[in-house]
Motif scaffolding. Structure first.
Motif, PDB file in Angstrom:
ATOM      1  N   LEU A 296       0.871  -1.180   0.000  1.00  0.00           N
ATOM      2  CA  LEU A 296       0.000   0.000   0.000  1.00  0.00           C
ATOM      3  C   LEU A 296       0.907   1.229   0.000  1.00  0.00           C
ATOM      4  CD1 LEU A 296      -2.687  -1.091   2.628  1.00  0.00           C
ATOM      5  CD2 LEU A 296      -2.596  -1.568   0.168  1.00  0.00           C
ATOM      6  N   VAL A 297       0.746   2.055  -1.026  1.00  0.00           N
ATOM      7  CA  VAL A 297       1.641   3.198  -1.214  1.00  0.00           C
ATOM      8  C   VAL A 297       0.981   4.477  -0.679  1.00  0.00           C
ATOM      9  CG1 VAL A 297       2.869   4.602  -2.934  1.00  0.00           C
ATOM     10  CG2 VAL A 297       2.731   2.104  -3.211  1.00  0.00           C
ATOM     11  N   ASN A 401       6.488   5.564  -1.792  1.00  0.00           N
ATOM     12  CA  ASN A 401       6.181   5.951  -3.173  1.00  0.00           C
ATOM     13  C   ASN A 401       6.392   4.750  -4.095  1.00  0.00           C
ATOM     14  OD1 ASN A 401       8.988   5.714  -3.542  1.00  0.00           O
ATOM     15  ND2 ASN A 401       9.264   7.842  -2.842  1.00  0.00           N
ATOM     16  N   LEU A 402       6.106   4.963  -5.370  1.00  0.00           N
ATOM     17  CA  LEU A 402       6.190   3.860  -6.339  1.00  0.00           C
ATOM     18  C   LEU A 402       7.623   3.343  -6.463  1.00  0.00           C
ATOM     19  CD1 LEU A 402       4.933   2.020  -8.486  1.00  0.00           C
ATOM     20  CD2 LEU A 402       5.090   3.906 -10.130  1.00  0.00           C
ATOM     21  N   GLU A 407      11.417  -1.140  -5.847  1.00  0.00           N
ATOM     22  CA  GLU A 407      12.687  -1.634  -5.282  1.00  0.00           C
ATOM     23  C   GLU A 407      12.449  -2.891  -4.425  1.00  0.00           C
ATOM     24  OE1 GLU A 407      15.029   1.543  -3.485  1.00  0.00           O
ATOM     25  OE2 GLU A 407      16.020   0.024  -2.252  1.00  0.00           O
ATOM     26  N   MET A 408      11.367  -2.859  -3.642  1.00  0.00           N
ATOM     27  CA  MET A 408      11.072  -4.015  -2.779  1.00  0.00           C
ATOM     28  C   MET A 408      10.774  -5.260  -3.620  1.00  0.00           C
ATOM     29  SD  MET A 408       8.143  -4.271   0.143  1.00  0.00           S
ATOM     30  CE  MET A 408       7.910  -5.778   1.086  1.00  0.00           C
ATOM     31  N   ILE A 409       9.987  -5.089  -4.663  1.00  0.00           N
ATOM     32  CA  ILE A 409       9.611  -6.250  -5.499  1.00  0.00           C
ATOM     33  C   ILE A 409      10.838  -6.789  -6.231  1.00  0.00           C
ATOM     34  CG2 ILE A 409       8.187  -7.019  -7.446  1.00  0.00           C
ATOM     35  CD1 ILE A 409       6.159  -4.820  -6.601  1.00  0.00           C
ATOM     36  N   ASN A 410      11.651  -5.888  -6.743  1.00  0.00           N
ATOM     37  CA  ASN A 410      12.830  -6.346  -7.492  1.00  0.00           C
ATOM     38  C   ASN A 410      13.868  -7.013  -6.589  1.00  0.00           C
ATOM     39  OD1 ASN A 410      11.647  -5.475  -9.808  1.00  0.00           O
ATOM     40  ND2 ASN A 410      12.935  -3.662 -10.085  1.00  0.00           N
ATOM     41  N   ALA A 411      13.806  -6.705  -5.279  1.00  0.00           N
ATOM     42  CA  ALA A 411      14.746  -7.342  -4.348  1.00  0.00           C
ATOM     43  C   ALA A 411      14.268  -8.739  -3.942  1.00  0.00           C
ATOM     44  CB  ALA A 411      14.909  -6.475  -3.101  1.00  0.00           C
TER      45      ALA A 411
END
Ligand code: NAD
Length: 504
Positions: A296-297, A401-402, A407-411
């Motif tokens: 949730l952003v 923010n987006l 960054e979280m998903i790519n990590a």
């Protein structure tokens, strides 16, 4: 499908067009997850039976590979019709052994049916290339030839769709097939195999063996098997990929996941929360493309209470009961594993906003039910974030923010699917470009591609370069042979001996 004299009935193997009752001493119960009733027993096939299935497929390949493309195509036209005509029966078998709702079971069959429809168009798919006059009197062309005996190993969670990802395209391209369904729910798969035979797939072209580790290892090791398609957990898929690759096979493994949905504050709130609840809790979270993490952003962090209210409206009940949204988990083991994760989430300090552990279902007291469960404040390093739970448990994280969400998903190591909910085209396009995940939904929570595309999970969710179904699977199930041909004119004699590599 099963012998009627025994109670509970025994699920048969399918070898050379015949149902065969296994000589194995080793059986497992197939249990209705809502009632614990044992509805059948499934054998763990012997190595001799695996060898017999492969031998039958190898023999059938000699003639099947020469079958005209129109004849192959027409079998799948007939097959799609038979699946449609038997849809209700297929869904009922699936719900009894797997637990999902009847409506979702029909969806499971339908997403597989779409691949069968695609296989019927094989005449337009298995095409080579032709380049005219690449040198003097020389043409180059390629043909896509079948590999031989191929094998499929499937998971419990889509016992109709995933077998249908595999054998229709393998057989339509001219291969023969040995299928090893999940030992937890092989009955709907067997009914689909019977219908395939009824549609005209000849004896030996499609075979089925049942079992677990030993049968899977025998498939990985068998020298006559040329390619293996696996769908299941990351642990088993990695083993299958390594073992079968070392044996020289072509292998594709579609594996575990942790799929994140990003909710931007400009999203249509009602639509976003409806989609989130459906994708997190539908099929009791037992989908490889389920949303298991919501990020949730910004101001969207205040939407948790509304999400929990929505989740509470979902009806948890046996899959056969009208109006059910969430059925039971597939087994008592799965139930215990998910309960264990919820306990660990609490111990690790996540906030339990909605607890589905004490789910009462009148009339089905012994069912494997867990209600929708929501944790917030979830961070990498917690086991509920790092591991695939495969249950109706949604982890909620927050991002400023987006960029932080991306960054979280790519990590995260997994790359099966992800989605974004927003009304901003610019934000959606940025997400599409920067996210390192193989399947992306934009205001679509479960972006499983239709069969004219391929299933393109990535990173830790996938081993092998080519996905199941779609264009990629034509390449997976065929060997490209490229032919360079010159038909001599009399005047080429004048050219003499050519000692160079160039085509003159
Ligand atoms: P699983 O890995 O336990 O079983 C898959 C297959 O492997 C079954 O046929 C099983 O008999 C066999 N198997 C199990 N243990 C084995 C062992 N030790 N050695 C050799 N073979 C073994 O998976 P599952 O629990 O049936 O299915 C759920 C998993 O599948 C989840 O991780 C889910 O994400 C994944 N899945 C992925 C996709 C995808 O497309 N990426 C689709 C559906 C499911």
């Amino acid at each position: 499908m099963s012998s009627s004299s025994k109670h509970p009935p025994q699920v048969a193997l399918f070898i050379n067009g015949e149902k065969v009752f296994s000589k194995s001493a080793n059986f497992r119960n197939i249990t209705n997850p809502a009632t614990q009733e044992v509805i059948a027993v499934v054998p763990f096939a012997t190595v001799d039976e695996v060898n017999a299935a492969v031998a039958s497929a190898a023999e059938a390949f000699k003639t099947w590979k020469k079958t005209p493309v129109g004849a192959r195509s027409r079998i799948f036209l007939k097959y799609q019709q038979l699946i449609r005509e038997n849809m209700k029966e297929l869904a009922a078998i699936l719900t009894a052994e797997q637990g999902k709702t009847l409506a979702d079971a029909e969806g499971d069959v339908f997403r597989g049916l779409e691949v069968v429809e695609h296989a019927a168009g094989i005449g337009n798919l298995q095409l080579g290339d032709f380049a005219n006059n690449v040198a003097n009197g020389v043409d180059t062309y390629s043909i896509l030839q079948p590999l031989g005996v191929c094998a499929g190993i499937t998971p419990f969670n889509f016992p109709a769709m995933i077998p249908l990802w595999m054998f229709p395209m393998a057989i339509a391209t001219g291969n023969t097939f040995v299928l090893k369904p999940s030992e937890q729910d092989p009955m709907v798969t067997m009914r689909l195999v019977e219908l395939a035979a009824e549609a005209g797939i000849p004896p030996g072209v499609l075979n089925v063996v049942h079992g677990g580790e030993e049968v899977v290892n025998a498939i990985c090791d068998h020298s006559a098997i040329k390619a293996i398609s696996f769908v299941g957990s990351t642990k088993v898929g990695t083993h299958v990929y390594n073992r079968a690759s070392l044996n020289g096979k072509r292998v594709q493994c579609m594996m575990g996941a942790k799929n994140h949905a990003v909710i931007l504050p400009d999203a249509n709130k009602e639509q976003a929360l409806n989609n989130l609840a459906g994708a997190a809790f539908g099929a009791a979270g037992q989908r490889c493309m389920a949303i298991s993490v919501a990020i949730l952003v910004g101001e969207a962090k205040d939407w948790i209470a509304d999400l929990a209210t929505k989740a509470l409206t979902l009806k948890v009940n046996a899959g056969v009961e009208p109006g059910t949204d969430i059925g039971p988990l597939v087994s008592k083991e799965a139930f215990k594993r998910v309960i264990g994760f919820i306990e660990r989430g609490v111990a690790e300090g996540a906030t339990l906003d909605l607890d589905g552990r004490e789910q009462q279902v009148p009339g089905y007291e012994s069912g494997n039910f867990i209600g929708p469960t929501i944790f917030s404040g979830v961070k990498p390093g917690m086991s509920i974030y790092d591991k695939e739970i495969f249950g109706p448990v949604l982890c909620v994280s927050f991002a400023k923010n987006l960029d932080d969400a991306i960054e979280m998903i790519n990590a995260n190591p997994n790359g099966n699917g992800t989605s974004i909910f927003t009304q901003s085209g610019a934000a959606a396009r940025k997400f599409q470009e920067e996210i390192d995940v193989g399947q992306v939904g934009i205001n679509v929570p479960i972006p499983v591609p239709v069969p004219m595309f391929s299933f393109t999970g990535s990173r830790a969710s996938k081993l092998g370069d080519l996905g199941p179904y779609g264009k990629q699977v034509i390449a997976f199930y065929t060997q490209t042979k490229t032919i360079t041909a010159r038909w001599f004119d009399d005047n080429t004699i004048a050219a003499g001996v050519n000692t160079t590599i160039s085509l003159k």
